[in-house]
Design a protein around this motif. Structure first.
Motif, PDB file in Angstrom:
ATOM      1  N   UNK A 122       0.806  -1.217   0.000  1.00  0.00           N
ATOM      2  CA  UNK A 122       0.000   0.000   0.000  1.00  0.00           C
ATOM      3  C   UNK A 122       0.836   1.263   0.000  1.00  0.00           C
ATOM      4  N   UNK A 123       1.984   1.214   0.671  1.00  0.00           N
ATOM      5  CA  UNK A 123       2.783   2.431   0.776  1.00  0.00           C
ATOM      6  C   UNK A 123       3.277   2.886  -0.592  1.00  0.00           C
ATOM      7  N   UNK A 124       3.531   1.947  -1.508  1.00  0.00           N
ATOM      8  CA  UNK A 124       4.057   2.335  -2.818  1.00  0.00           C
ATOM      9  C   UNK A 124       2.985   2.407  -3.898  1.00  0.00           C
ATOM     10  N   UNK A 125       1.865   1.696  -3.659  1.00  0.00           N
ATOM     11  CA  UNK A 125       0.878   1.479  -4.715  1.00  0.00           C
ATOM     12  C   UNK A 125       0.346   2.783  -5.302  1.00  0.00           C
ATOM     13  N   UNK A 126       0.235   3.829  -4.475  1.00  0.00           N
ATOM     14  CA  UNK A 126      -0.390   5.048  -4.973  1.00  0.00           C
ATOM     15  C   UNK A 126       0.632   6.137  -5.287  1.00  0.00           C
ATOM     16  N   UNK A 127       1.921   5.806  -5.103  1.00  0.00           N
ATOM     17  CA  UNK A 127       2.931   6.801  -5.459  1.00  0.00           C
ATOM     18  C   UNK A 127       3.039   6.943  -6.968  1.00  0.00           C
ATOM     19  N   UNK A 128       2.594   5.908  -7.710  1.00  0.00           N
ATOM     20  CA  UNK A 128       2.694   5.975  -9.179  1.00  0.00           C
ATOM     21  C   UNK A 128       1.721   7.022  -9.703  1.00  0.00           C
ATOM     22  N   UNK A 129       0.454   6.882  -9.249  1.00  0.00           N
ATOM     23  CA  UNK A 129      -0.540   7.839  -9.705  1.00  0.00           C
ATOM     24  C   UNK A 129      -0.338   9.177  -9.003  1.00  0.00           C
ATOM     25  N   UNK A 130       0.271   9.148  -7.841  1.00  0.00           N
ATOM     26  CA  UNK A 130       0.579  10.392  -7.128  1.00  0.00           C
ATOM     27  C   UNK A 130      -0.431  10.762  -6.063  1.00  0.00           C
ATOM     28  N   UNK A 131      -1.682  10.337  -6.216  1.00  0.00           N
ATOM     29  CA  UNK A 131      -2.696  10.717  -5.235  1.00  0.00           C
ATOM     30  C   UNK A 131      -3.578   9.547  -4.879  1.00  0.00           C
ATOM     31  N   UNK A 132      -4.297   9.695  -3.758  1.00  0.00           N
ATOM     32  CA  UNK A 132      -5.174   8.611  -3.338  1.00  0.00           C
ATOM     33  C   UNK A 132      -6.433   9.181  -2.709  1.00  0.00           C
ATOM     34  N   UNK A 133      -7.566   8.549  -3.058  1.00  0.00           N
ATOM     35  CA  UNK A 133      -8.864   9.015  -2.570  1.00  0.00           C
ATOM     36  C   UNK A 133      -9.370   7.946  -1.605  1.00  0.00           C
ATOM     37  N   UNK A 134      -9.882   8.329  -0.411  1.00  0.00           N
ATOM     38  CA  UNK A 134     -10.239   7.315   0.597  1.00  0.00           C
ATOM     39  C   UNK A 134     -11.315   6.329   0.134  1.00  0.00           C
ATOM     40  N   UNK A 135     -12.154   6.721  -0.823  1.00  0.00           N
ATOM     41  CA  UNK A 135     -13.192   5.815  -1.312  1.00  0.00           C
ATOM     42  C   UNK A 135     -12.640   4.587  -2.013  1.00  0.00           C
ATOM     43  N   UNK A 136     -11.340   4.630  -2.357  1.00  0.00           N
ATOM     44  CA  UNK A 136     -10.710   3.491  -3.028  1.00  0.00           C
ATOM     45  C   UNK A 136     -10.814   2.222  -2.201  1.00  0.00           C
ATOM     46  N   UNK A 137     -10.652   2.395  -0.865  1.00  0.00           N
ATOM     47  CA  UNK A 137     -10.523   1.216  -0.006  1.00  0.00           C
ATOM     48  C   UNK A 137     -11.887   0.694   0.447  1.00  0.00           C
ATOM     49  N   UNK A 138     -12.731   0.389  -0.519  1.00  0.00           N
ATOM     50  CA  UNK A 138     -14.068  -0.096  -0.168  1.00  0.00           C
ATOM     51  C   UNK A 138     -14.083  -1.620  -0.188  1.00  0.00           C
ATOM     52  N   UNK A 139     -15.273  -2.182  -0.051  1.00  0.00           N
ATOM     53  CA  UNK A 139     -15.377  -3.641   0.012  1.00  0.00           C
ATOM     54  C   UNK A 139     -14.866  -4.302  -1.270  1.00  0.00           C
ATOM     55  N   UNK A 140     -15.231  -3.717  -2.416  1.00  0.00           N
ATOM     56  CA  UNK A 140     -14.827  -4.310  -3.686  1.00  0.00           C
ATOM     57  C   UNK A 140     -13.316  -4.426  -3.785  1.00  0.00           C
ATOM     58  N   UNK A 141     -12.631  -3.378  -3.266  1.00  0.00           N
ATOM     59  CA  UNK A 141     -11.172  -3.368  -3.310  1.00  0.00           C
ATOM     60  C   UNK A 141     -10.598  -4.577  -2.575  1.00  0.00           C
ATOM     61  N   UNK A 142     -11.206  -4.909  -1.413  1.00  0.00           N
ATOM     62  CA  UNK A 142     -10.734  -6.067  -0.647  1.00  0.00           C
ATOM     63  C   UNK A 142     -11.072  -7.372  -1.351  1.00  0.00           C
ATOM     64  N   UNK A 143     -12.286  -7.411  -1.952  1.00  0.00           N
ATOM     65  CA  UNK A 143     -12.731  -8.637  -2.618  1.00  0.00           C
ATOM     66  C   UNK A 143     -11.810  -8.974  -3.795  1.00  0.00           C
ATOM     67  N   UNK A 144     -11.353  -7.916  -4.490  1.00  0.00           N
ATOM     68  CA  UNK A 144     -10.497  -8.148  -5.660  1.00  0.00           C
ATOM     69  C   UNK A 144      -9.247  -8.926  -5.265  1.00  0.00           C
ATOM     70  N   UNK A 145      -8.693  -8.614  -4.085  1.00  0.00           N
ATOM     71  CA  UNK A 145      -7.505  -9.366  -3.644  1.00  0.00           C
ATOM     72  C   UNK A 145      -7.830 -10.848  -3.479  1.00  0.00           C
ATOM     73  N   UNK A 146      -9.020 -11.113  -2.916  1.00  0.00           N
ATOM     74  CA  UNK A 146      -9.414 -12.519  -2.752  1.00  0.00           C
ATOM     75  C   UNK A 146      -9.525 -13.183  -4.118  1.00  0.00           C
ATOM     76  N   UNK A 147     -10.166 -12.463  -5.056  1.00  0.00           N
ATOM     77  CA  UNK A 147     -10.336 -13.024  -6.400  1.00  0.00           C
ATOM     78  C   UNK A 147      -8.992 -13.312  -7.039  1.00  0.00           C
ATOM     79  N   UNK A 148      -8.042 -12.397  -6.864  1.00  0.00           N
ATOM     80  CA  UNK A 148      -6.718 -12.603  -7.467  1.00  0.00           C
ATOM     81  C   UNK A 148      -6.058 -13.843  -6.886  1.00  0.00           C
ATOM     82  N   UNK A 149      -6.168 -13.997  -5.554  1.00  0.00           N
ATOM     83  CA  UNK A 149      -5.532 -15.156  -4.921  1.00  0.00           C
ATOM     84  C   UNK A 149      -6.180 -16.453  -5.412  1.00  0.00           C
ATOM     85  N   UNK A 150      -7.506 -16.436  -5.580  1.00  0.00           N
ATOM     86  CA  UNK A 150      -8.189 -17.643  -6.066  1.00  0.00           C
ATOM     87  C   UNK A 150      -7.758 -17.957  -7.492  1.00  0.00           C
ATOM     88  N   UNK A 151      -7.748 -16.922  -8.348  1.00  0.00           N
ATOM     89  CA  UNK A 151      -7.372 -17.147  -9.744  1.00  0.00           C
ATOM     90  C   UNK A 151      -5.925 -17.593  -9.846  1.00  0.00           C
TER      91      UNK A 151
END
Lengths: 367, 255
Positions: free
Chosen positions: A256-285
């Motif tokens: 997380x510390x580096x993930x948003x340095x590329x785009x430069x900014x971060x909006x708190x709405x990013x870290x919603x439920x879908x964001x967490x679910x995507x990690x689960x989906x990636x691990x399953x796939x």
């Protein structure tokens, strides 16, 4: 014995990561090739690959707690968020609305991981009491608590809809925001982030491999498969679930510390439920419980939009007004793959790789 | 000889069902202690109580002279009590070797950070655990199954690997829950030989549950017979075979 690299003569050699020279060689080739990427990839693909590397780190974290230790964790995105904001506070620029101390990366990178790990330790007692879906529900609650804090702690996050700047790059006193000049080569900021990500990805990937061949990883798998037997063998469930959550959150925080340095900014709405679910989906796939799976899954997920865009572009569909746009196709394809892997290939992309490898190992014989 | 385990008026209730009723007995060091009885007599409940998986409703259990009512199963395990289960509880997705290495868990001493870096200490400790595991593999003659996944192994071998996992703890007391269940004569013979070796060669106190009376009568040094959660008999195996209450429990009483 020198000419028989696959004949192990001591225990240490057998449990090493690269037991023979062929594997060492190809690993070195892979790293060298990866190091040349910034020189020929377009900036869009550079961004995708960097994001893949960082996502892989976060997914390795989730793989530790869910894939290895078998504890459902729906709040992995929150730990990524904690890492992001700790790095933004320590390394970010202060404005009239948000705080920031513009400190060195050498400080904020480990601290963001440790802060996330600390929160992980705080919630781990819950996992000692609850199992399975009940634990899942508690972590689900954590997502909403996290979202609430992220959108309301305005002096840290900038508030919902507004956001703030991510941590700025300063490494060992060197300001890297404008890039770095080495001889005739100018490395841009995103190139530098790429190299940092690559380095961290290798180090933390080796860390996961080390875990799986150590006592810790074995204890995790024991807890996942049969917790009563694990306890009867002297494994302290409370302690090892705490380790699992701490390690997982540490990985998430670092990513997380580096993930948003590329785009430069971060909006708190990013870290919603879908964001967490995507990690689960990636691990399953990718393949839950495997070492390389999350890496494959992360690359698959992150580069999917790029691939779809390239396909649409090559076939000319993007110009003729196809009834689905790239984003919609991406979501459909991704959803389809989750279902496909759950039903047909529970070991994920890693499982496919495993079978392909074994097929060619035995080729031309069928077994 | 000192007592390794003593049950003092232990009762265990599940709702209205009384699984154990005021059980008292002492198990002496270096004995081969067999618990027999028909299905549902409470034999496995006794093991689960020793092991800490169940906590007795009344009474107390002392292991090595220490009251265990406040101890977790892992603490009891680390005191030197290991066990096998009636229905094999191996980790199926791992190799036989990994299973046995998990058994050696309590002999490996390093933290998660050292695990992450696989530091020198971790490496040495892992090597030590591997040596313990290899000794067990050698002892139980399961060398050829070392790298096989548990799912792919036959039932008799799985039982033996579970025994190996318990032995890798290097316990002082080992609890065996029906080690010979579902085995043919030859396999039972093997298991009986291993149990005798564990008892005599390794000097481990064995607590054994089994339905194979020939085996129990042959190898046990002391027998407790149970029925409906009550202790019917305690004494030498040859006396148990003659005891009327034991015979009644096993064959049923007419009328």
């Amino acid at each position: 014995m020198k000419n028989r690299p696959n004949l192990f003569t001591d225990y240490r050699k057998e449990s090493s990561i690269f037991p023979n020279n062929t594997q060492k060689f190809w690993f070195a080739v892979l790293i060298l090739v990866s190091c040349t990427f910034p020189f020929f990839l377009s900036s869009y693909w550079k961004l995708l690959v960097t994001t893949s590397l960082l996502t892989a780190i976060a997914c390795w974290g989730l793989n530790i707690v869910s894939g290895l230790a078998g504890q459902i964790n729906l709040a992995h995105g929150v730990f990524v968020g904690i890492g992001t904001y700790v790095s933004a506070i320590i390394g970010g620029v202060a404005t009239s609305s948000v705080i920031g101390y513009e400190l060195d990366m050498i400080i904020w990178l480990p601290l963001s991981g440790l802060a996330a790990a600390f929160v992980g330790i705080l919630i781990s007692p819950v996992s000692a009491r609850l199992k399975g879906l009940n634990l899942g529900l508690v972590t689900l609650a954590l997502v909403f608590i996290g979202s609430h804090f992220f959108s309301n702690l305005k002096f840290i996050t900038g508030g919902a809809g507004l956001g703030r700047k991510a941590a700025s790059l300063k490494f060992l006193g060197q300001d890297l925001e404008a890039g770095l000049q080495i001889g005739n080569v100018l490395l841009e900021k995103n190139d530098i982030i790429y190299y940092f990500s690559l380095f961290l990805c290798i180090v933390m990937g080796l860390g996961v491999k080390n875990l799986t061949r150590s006592k810790i990883g074995r204890a995790f798998s024991a807890i996942r498969d049969r917790d009563i037997a694990a306890e009867a063998l002297g494994i302290n469930l409370f302690k090892f679930k705490m380790y699992a959550f701490a390690l997982a959150s540490f990985y998430a925080g670092i990513a997380g510390s580096l993930l948003f340095t590329i785009a430069g900014g971060v909006e708190p709405g990013t870290f919603n439920l879908l964001y967490s679910i995507i990690f689960i989906a990636i691990v399953i796939i990718g393949g839950a419980g495997t070492v390389l799976g999350p890496l494959y899954g992360a690359f698959f997920f992150t580069t999917l939009p790029g691939i779809i865009q390239a396909v649409l572009h090559a076939t000319g569909l993007s110009d003729t007004g196809f009834f689905l746009n790239a984003g919609e196709i991406e979501r459909i394809v991704f959803g389809f793959f989750i279902i496909f892997f759950l039903i047909f290939e529970p070991r994920g992309l890693w499982g496919i790789w495993f079978r392909l490898r074994n097929y060619f190992k035995a080729w031309p014989f069928s077994y | 000889m000192s007592n390794v385990i003593s049950f003092k008026d232990v009762s265990l209730n599940f709702g209205g069902v009384q699984a154990l009723k005021n059980i008292s007995f002492d198990i002496q060091e270096n004995s081969l202690f067999a618990i027999i009885g028909p299905n549902g007599a409470g034999k496995t409940s006794i093991l689960n109580c020793i092991n800490g998986i169940y906590k007795p409703t009344n009474g107390s259990i002392e292991i090595f002279g220490e009251d265990t009512s406040n101890l977790e199963p892992d603490e009891i395990a680390n005191a030197g009590v290991s066990r096998t289960f009636q229905n094999i509880e191996l980790f199926e997705n791992m190799t036989a070797l990994d299973n046995i290495l998990i058994g050696a868990h309590r002999h490996i001493n390093y933290g998660p950070v050292q695990g992450l870096f696989f530091s020198k200490k971790a490496r040495n400790e892992e090597e030590k655990a591997r040596k313990i595991s290899e000794d067990v593999i050698d002892f139980l003659e399961i060398e050829e199954y070392r790298y096989s996944y548990i799912i792919s192994l036959p039932y008799g071998i799985q039982k033996r690997i579970e025994l190996g996992r318990a032995l890798a703890m290097q316990p002082k007391v080992i609890l065996l829950d029906e080690p010979a269940a579902g085995m043919n004569n030859e396999e039972t013979e093997d298991i009986a030989r291993f149990i005798l070796d564990i008892h005599e060669e390794l000097g481990i106190t064995v607590i054994l549950i089994d339905h194979d009376m020939n085996m129990v009568m042959d190898i046990a040094t002391e027998v407790v017979a149970m029925d409906f959660g009550e202790k019917l008999f305690q004494g030498l195996p040859e006396d148990a075979a003659k005891d009327q209450k034991v015979i009644d429990a096993y064959l049923g009483v007419s009328g």
